[in-house]
Design an enzyme around this catalytic site. Sequence first.
Site, PDB file in Angstrom:
ATOM      1  N   GLU A  31     -17.634  17.669  87.809  1.00 19.61           N
ATOM      2  CA  GLU A  31     -18.227  17.774  89.155  1.00 19.61           C
ATOM      3  C   GLU A  31     -19.313  16.724  89.376  1.00 19.61           C
ATOM      4  O   GLU A  31     -20.493  16.981  89.101  1.00 19.61           O
ATOM      5  CB  GLU A  31     -18.806  19.179  89.386  1.00 19.61           C
ATOM      6  CG  GLU A  31     -19.395  19.348  90.786  1.00 19.61           C
ATOM      7  CD  GLU A  31     -19.950  20.733  91.067  1.00 19.61           C
ATOM      8  OE1 GLU A  31     -20.503  20.937  92.157  1.00 19.61           O
ATOM      9  OE2 GLU A  31     -19.831  21.610  90.186  1.00 19.61           O
ATOM     10  N   LYS A  63     -13.923  18.160  90.590  1.00 21.63           N
ATOM     11  CA  LYS A  63     -14.591  18.873  91.694  1.00 21.63           C
ATOM     12  C   LYS A  63     -15.544  17.902  92.381  1.00 21.63           C
ATOM     13  O   LYS A  63     -16.737  17.849  92.081  1.00 21.63           O
ATOM     14  CB  LYS A  63     -15.348  20.101  91.164  1.00 21.63           C
ATOM     15  CG  LYS A  63     -16.041  20.907  92.279  1.00 21.63           C
ATOM     16  CD  LYS A  63     -16.663  22.202  91.770  1.00 21.63           C
ATOM     17  CE  LYS A  63     -17.373  22.946  92.883  1.00 21.63           C
ATOM     18  NZ  LYS A  63     -17.910  24.259  92.468  1.00 21.63           N
TER      19      LYS A  63
END
Length: 339
Positions: A178, A220
């Site tokens: 992420e 992500k």
Amino acid sequence: MDLAALNAVATAMVAPGKGILAADESTGTIKKRFDAIGVESTEANRRDYRELLFRSDAAMKNHISGVILFEETLYQDGADGTPLVDLIKANGSIPGIKVDKGAKPMDGFPGETLTEGLDGLGERLQKDYARGARFAKWRAVIDIADGIPTWGAVKANAHALARYAAICQANQIVPIVEPEVLMDGAHSIDRCDEVTRWVLQTVFNELAEQRVELEGIVLKPNMVISGKKASNRAGVEEVAEKTIAALKATVPSAVPGIAYLSGGQSDEEATAHLDAMNKIGGFPWNMTFSYGRALQAAPQKAWSGKSDNVAAASQAFHHRARMNGLASTGEWSKSLEAA
């Protein structure tokens, strides 16, 4: 490392029609959310709230592929003594764990942060795996402002993400990678596009150098979007087009799927952007959601800490999960929001 098993988990996490519930708010963050609805942030209240989500069978079974948990929740039991992780698994969803220790001010780089948590990570992951976690999450935070981000901060955060991912895979855990370019500023969508491409390219270079197997990760990222304070914010179609173009230019096709963060977007805004991307199509990965606030704001407000409101909160959660499930296959429309 069993790459086939990692790939099977990663693929299930981004299955069409489903997405990931980010329920990994730190104790400090969930206190802010509870303060907004007038609920004291006690361990029991945090458990009760998250338990109502995990017991929302229609939402969990049909629209939630995985749940990112805070450490407290992974090891917490429900009110009846059932481990919360077992409630998640019973509904066919995959438990995961947030393992980073937060973004801390980066020495020598004013206004920038570096995410910490690599020390002892392998040992922690072994314990988490034994409890039932099959994936993990690490968030790197990149801000856009005057003079930032700098190369030093981008490089350091990308390297930490790659080391985390390598340690996860060595312990048979799928890493959610992420790198979040924040949308908090007044920057244009073009500036977000420039920084997002730079960050993603750097992250994938580092993943290659650290020998991370891309077939066993889930990405992500942020969407390519105008800053919240921008005077002229880009529309839904432009966000969708620019986001797809940026990812096509930087993300290898070996990655099983993209699970976007909502990053401070409103509930419906996050859904509309995801739907627009999937309506365009033409990309090699499944594109779905990994939302926190965009899934939870409505059920939190409906619940407000009262047991009498559990059914209404569960229904609100199901609605948002269903809307985003439809968006993950390009089948959402604004008219369904009132249905």
